[in-house]
Design an enzyme around this catalytic site. Structure first.
Site, PDB file in Angstrom:
ATOM      1  N   ARG A 245       0.710  -1.420  -0.078  1.00 54.21           N
ATOM      2  CA  ARG A 245       0.131  -0.072  -0.024  1.00 54.21           C
ATOM      3  C   ARG A 245       0.782   1.306  -0.086  1.00 54.21           C
ATOM      4  O   ARG A 245       1.977   1.336   0.252  1.00 54.21           O
ATOM      5  CB  ARG A 245      -0.839  -0.066   1.294  1.00 54.21           C
ATOM      6  CG  ARG A 245      -2.173  -0.968   1.241  1.00 54.21           C
ATOM      7  CD  ARG A 245      -3.500  -0.073   1.991  1.00 54.21           C
ATOM      8  NE  ARG A 245      -3.758   0.924   1.397  1.00 54.21           N
ATOM      9  CZ  ARG A 245      -4.500   1.974   2.085  1.00 54.21           C
ATOM     10  NH1 ARG A 245      -4.754   1.767   3.228  1.00 54.21           N
ATOM     11  NH2 ARG A 245      -4.676   3.075   1.420  1.00 54.21           N
ATOM     12  N   ASP A 270      -3.274  -1.113   8.331  1.00 58.20           N
ATOM     13  CA  ASP A 270      -2.275  -0.162   8.601  1.00 58.20           C
ATOM     14  C   ASP A 270      -1.690  -0.549  10.055  1.00 58.20           C
ATOM     15  O   ASP A 270      -2.083  -1.640  10.571  1.00 58.20           O
ATOM     16  CB  ASP A 270      -3.137   1.157   9.140  1.00 58.20           C
ATOM     17  CG  ASP A 270      -3.658   1.981   7.744  1.00 58.20           C
ATOM     18  OD1 ASP A 270      -2.964   1.810   6.643  1.00 58.20           O
ATOM     19  OD2 ASP A 270      -4.490   2.826   7.896  1.00 58.20           O
ATOM     20  N   GLU A 541      -3.621  14.563   4.439  1.00 60.43           N
ATOM     21  CA  GLU A 541      -2.435  14.077   3.574  1.00 60.43           C
ATOM     22  C   GLU A 541      -2.316  15.260   2.556  1.00 60.43           C
ATOM     23  O   GLU A 541      -3.141  15.425   1.575  1.00 60.43           O
ATOM     24  CB  GLU A 541      -2.616  12.773   3.197  1.00 60.43           C
ATOM     25  CG  GLU A 541      -2.739  11.575   4.402  1.00 60.43           C
ATOM     26  CD  GLU A 541      -3.196  10.316   3.646  1.00 60.43           C
ATOM     27  OE1 GLU A 541      -2.623   9.445   4.245  1.00 60.43           O
ATOM     28  OE2 GLU A 541      -4.239  10.550   3.238  1.00 60.43           O
ATOM     29  N   ARG A 557      -6.059  16.295   1.524  1.00 61.82           N
ATOM     30  CA  ARG A 557      -7.254  15.601   1.705  1.00 61.82           C
ATOM     31  C   ARG A 557      -8.004  16.385   2.870  1.00 61.82           C
ATOM     32  O   ARG A 557      -7.285  16.822   3.660  1.00 61.82           O
ATOM     33  CB  ARG A 557      -6.981  14.126   2.087  1.00 61.82           C
ATOM     34  CG  ARG A 557      -8.029  13.460   2.670  1.00 61.82           C
ATOM     35  CD  ARG A 557      -7.202  12.070   3.042  1.00 61.82           C
ATOM     36  NE  ARG A 557      -8.359  11.402   3.745  1.00 61.82           N
ATOM     37  CZ  ARG A 557      -7.732   9.936   4.475  1.00 61.82           C
ATOM     38  NH1 ARG A 557      -6.759   9.338   4.283  1.00 61.82           N
ATOM     39  NH2 ARG A 557      -8.901   9.259   4.992  1.00 61.82           N
ATOM     40  N   ARG A 619     -13.839   5.175  -2.952  1.00 61.78           N
ATOM     41  CA  ARG A 619     -12.395   5.423  -3.605  1.00 61.78           C
ATOM     42  C   ARG A 619     -12.449   4.774  -4.954  1.00 61.78           C
ATOM     43  O   ARG A 619     -11.999   3.598  -5.029  1.00 61.78           O
ATOM     44  CB  ARG A 619     -11.208   5.015  -2.834  1.00 61.78           C
ATOM     45  CG  ARG A 619     -10.953   5.654  -1.436  1.00 61.78           C
ATOM     46  CD  ARG A 619     -10.233   5.164  -0.462  1.00 61.78           C
ATOM     47  NE  ARG A 619      -9.752   6.143   0.506  1.00 61.78           N
ATOM     48  CZ  ARG A 619      -8.867   6.052   1.761  1.00 61.78           C
ATOM     49  NH1 ARG A 619      -8.540   4.906   1.799  1.00 61.78           N
ATOM     50  NH2 ARG A 619      -8.900   6.585   2.554  1.00 61.78           N
ATOM     51  N   TYR A 653      -4.949   5.186  -3.074  1.00 59.81           N
ATOM     52  CA  TYR A 653      -3.795   6.044  -3.041  1.00 59.81           C
ATOM     53  C   TYR A 653      -2.983   5.952  -4.262  1.00 59.81           C
ATOM     54  O   TYR A 653      -3.154   4.863  -4.825  1.00 59.81           O
ATOM     55  CB  TYR A 653      -3.008   5.625  -1.896  1.00 59.81           C
ATOM     56  CG  TYR A 653      -3.486   6.272  -0.298  1.00 59.81           C
ATOM     57  CD1 TYR A 653      -4.846   6.215  -0.176  1.00 59.81           C
ATOM     58  CD2 TYR A 653      -2.499   6.736   0.501  1.00 59.81           C
ATOM     59  CE1 TYR A 653      -5.012   6.383   1.223  1.00 59.81           C
ATOM     60  CE2 TYR A 653      -2.821   7.181   1.611  1.00 59.81           C
ATOM     61  CZ  TYR A 653      -4.407   7.122   2.138  1.00 59.81           C
ATOM     62  OH  TYR A 653      -4.817   7.577   3.269  1.00 59.81           O
TER      63      TYR A 653
END
EC number: 3.2.1.18
Length: 697
Positions: A245, A270, A541, A557, A619, A653
């Site tokens: 990622r 994460d 971000e 963001r 997304r 991302y």
């Protein structure tokens, strides 16, 4: 440079229940190229246009279907698919047998799957994986290559798409697709259930072949592909990670293109987890890439190729005891020529959610910050790491016999101490973290260390003197918000090197502000510049571009459903209030945005290119948006919107860079990384090359 091929193998599955069906027409068999397969197909044909009407191939196939193992190989396009559609079906079309069928199906989200159903035998299997397909590339329909293997020997159903194994499911009760009770229909573009067409399809099947054999992985790898993408990092490569990622791309002054990424070992979760930072580079405009190496890694947990469960019971399992790195960013220092990479660092068992927000992990003494340590058995942090790595007892105000080296490893009397490494597996329906017998150097970030750092988040810096071929040991940056505040969080992507000075800037964020880290001495020292933002809990971000000398535009963001921006006109010292871009939508939780300043004029103007999903509902709908800069006031006209793929296909991302040949390289997460249904997908971070003319049509 070690060049490597891009065929890869992965395995992920989703088990479910039922869904599908269809109907008939005609065909002609062509000589099709399916690589070095050891047997001939029992049926082959193409091409077929699917327009909400099925094509019946029963008379050409059914009398040849035999044995207990089969393989289906198909090349198909679907750039305007129905929400759920069948590409191929075998069924019992008689009344009362609507749940006796086999189907290969897809959804307009990019999901691919199969159903195997036989009501009399009590079989009802659904296996699928989201985010597996391409719809279009450069405005043209993409040909996907699908291989489905039904293997009676291993009792497995396996699907490959575009050279990637997207699921492989083993069952206790295996049903050959040829043995479904009463099969009398074979159809393309639908499934015939009780005489009616179900799951009608739109698109085309360019080629299809069926075999009365389960072909091997090696045979699958010989089938030619028409992929628009490459995999820079892939399951089973030198990282031994199954998941990746948070990609970055950066073009160095030498023309080398450098990429970094999170190599994730505990699924796509994460931190808290085991995550290393890996890098790769290309010296030929992104055509080939070096074997990945680590820029930052810990050794408390083994690098293992683990297939993380995707079922509702186990998909939320997280590695709880590992230290990790996450969210990297790269910049090149033109003065020294070195490459600088920053990343967040998390001690054992720590992530954003449970990091101590009221402690920096450092103690200030006479204007200097020293790393704090807690010794096993103590209730508080009574030690600091002083000059030359000496561990100092703050209670007695004396040095101890312990030191910390430049790797943050613990030594006693000059001798390295060790801890036993951990491995993970899933045993009896739960995640197990266990010692594996291997001794590794003790590190203050490890859970079994004699001395431990504060359980909060840190930022680390590493440098490369040879443009990413090797990396030096990381060093922690000091706190920028004082002793009683946790570190800021790094914005992944690119740092900024100003053109007319030696200034380097990285964007970070914390509650209510963007905190810019600034260095004017090649990263030897850093200061901060703070800019308030109207969001307290946003993952803000940010990425920066230099519009002209000393004028910096930051895009970031938000939690508003829009991309925000701010401007500095003094090389990052002070910042304007926040404004928003119209015409680009994001979800309420937002997604990271990538941005570059293009070196060439577009329509006679300087240009900025953004990479972002453009959707309120997830997304997805990835776009590169080209903005033309008005020199009079530095405003930007967002003139061109280029669709990466279909609006319903995932895009999370991303990283973009201008290649030496002025093409645009894009490395992106081709799935919805926020969706709980799309956790733990392998080989979905994909790289494409675009010409500027593609973006401005």
């Amino acid at each position: 440079m070690n060049k490597r091929g891009l065929y890869s193998k992965l395995g992920i599955s989703v088990v479910g229940i039922s869904l599908l069906m269809g109907v008939p027409t005609l065909i002609h068999a062509n000589e099709l190229n399916y690589g070095q397969l050891s047997i001939s197909p029992i049926f082959q044909g193409g091409s077929y246009q699917l327009n909400n009407k099925s094509i019946d191939i029963s008379s050409l196939l059914l009398d040849k279907l035999s044995g207990e193992s089969q393989t289906v190989v198909m090349k198909f396009k679907a750039d305007k698919p129905n929400s759920l559609q069948a590409l191929f079906g075998l069924s019992n079309s008689k009344a009362g047998f609507k749940n006796n069928y086999f189907s290969i199906f897809m959804r307009d989200s990019g999901e691919i799957g199969v159903e195997i159903r036989d009501a009399q035998k009590g079989i009802n299997y659904l296996f699928s994986r989201p985010a597996s397909l391409w719809g279009k590339h450069k405005g043209q329909a993409v040909e996907n290559t699908l291989v489905f293997v039904s293997d009676s020997k291993d009792k497995t159903y396996t699907m490959y798409v575009n050279g990637i194994e997207v699921f492989s499911e083993t069952v206790d009760t295996f049903l050959p697709i040829s043995n479904i009770n009463g099969i009398d229909k074979a159809t393309l573009g639908a499934v015939n259930r009780e005489g009616k067409e179900h799951y009608l399809a739109k698109g085309s099947i360019d080629e299809i072949s069926l075999f009365n054999k389960a072909i091997s992985d090696q045979e699958v790898s010989t089938i030619p592909l028409s992929n628009p993408f490459q995999l820079i990092f892939q399951s089973g490569d030198s990282t031994q990670a199954n998941y990746f990622r948070i990609p970055t791309l950066y073009t160095l002054s030498s023309g080398r293109v450098l990429s970094s990424i999170d190599a994730r070992y505990g699924g796509t979760h994460d931190s808290k987890s085991k995550i290393n930072i890996a890098t790769s580079y290309s010296d030929d405009n992104g055509k080939t890439w070096s074997e990945p190496i680590f820029a930052m890694k810990f050794n408390d947990y083994e690098e293992q190729l683990v297939y993380w469960p995707r079922d509702n019971k186990l998909k939320n399992s997280q590695i709880s005891g590992s230290a990790s790195f996450i969210d990297s960013s790269i910049v090149e220092d033109k003065k020294s020529g070195k490459t600088i990479l920053l990343a967040d660092v998390m001690p054992a068992g720590i992530g954003n959610n449970n990091a101590n927000k009221a402690d920096s992990g450092f103690k200030e003494i006479n204007g200097h910050y020293y790393l704090k340590l807690k010794k096993n058995g103590d209730n508080d942090f009574r030690y600091t790491v002083r000059e030359n790595g000496v561990v100092y007892n703050e209670t007695t105000n004396k040095p101890t016999n312990y030191t910390i080296n430049d790797k943050y490893e613990v030594l006693e009397g000059g001798k390295s101490l060790t801890v036993e490494q951990y491995s993970v597996d899933f045993d009896s329906g739960s995640l197990r973290e266990r010692h594996n017998g291997k001794q590794v150097p003790m590190n203050v970030f490890y859970k079994d260390s004699l001395f431990k750092v504060t359980p909060t988040n840190y930022i680390a810096m590493t440098t490369s003197q040879n443009r990413g071929e090797s990396w030096e040991q990381f060093k922690l940056l000091p706190p920028f918000l004082g002793e009683k505040h946790n570190g800021t969080y790094l914005c992944p992507g690119q740092g900024l090197a100003l053109k007319s000075s030696n200034r380097l800037i990285f964007a970070t964020y914390t509650s209510g502000e963007l905190t810019y880290l600034i260095s004017d001495d090649s990263g030897q020292t850093w200061k901060k510049s703070s800019a308030s933002i109207p969001f307290k809990n946003a993952t803000a971000e940010a990425q920066m571009v230099e519009l002209r000398d000393g004028v910096i535009r930051t895009f970031f963001r938000t939690t508003t459903g829009k991309i925000a921006y701010m401007t500095s006109r003094d090389s990052g010292e002070t910042w304007s209030k926040v404004s928003y871009i119209d015409g680009i939508q994001q979800t309420s939780y937002g997604t990271q945005v990538s941005a570059i300043k293009y070196s060439q004029l577009i329509d006679g103007k300087e240009a900025v290119i953004l990479s972002t999903p453009n959707s309120r509902s997830g997304r997805k709908g990835g776009q590169l948006v080209v903005g033309l800069v008005n020199k009079e006031d530095d405003s930007i006209d967002w003139k061109y919107h280029y669709d990466i793929d279909l609006p319903s296909y995932g895009y999370a991302y991303s990283a973009i860079t201008e290649l030496p040949n002025h093409h645009i390289g894009v490395l992106f997460e081709k799935y919805d990384s926020w969706s709980r249904n799309e956790l733990h997908l392998s080989n979905v971070v994909q790289y494409i090359d675009l010409e500027i003319n593609d973006l401005t049509k």
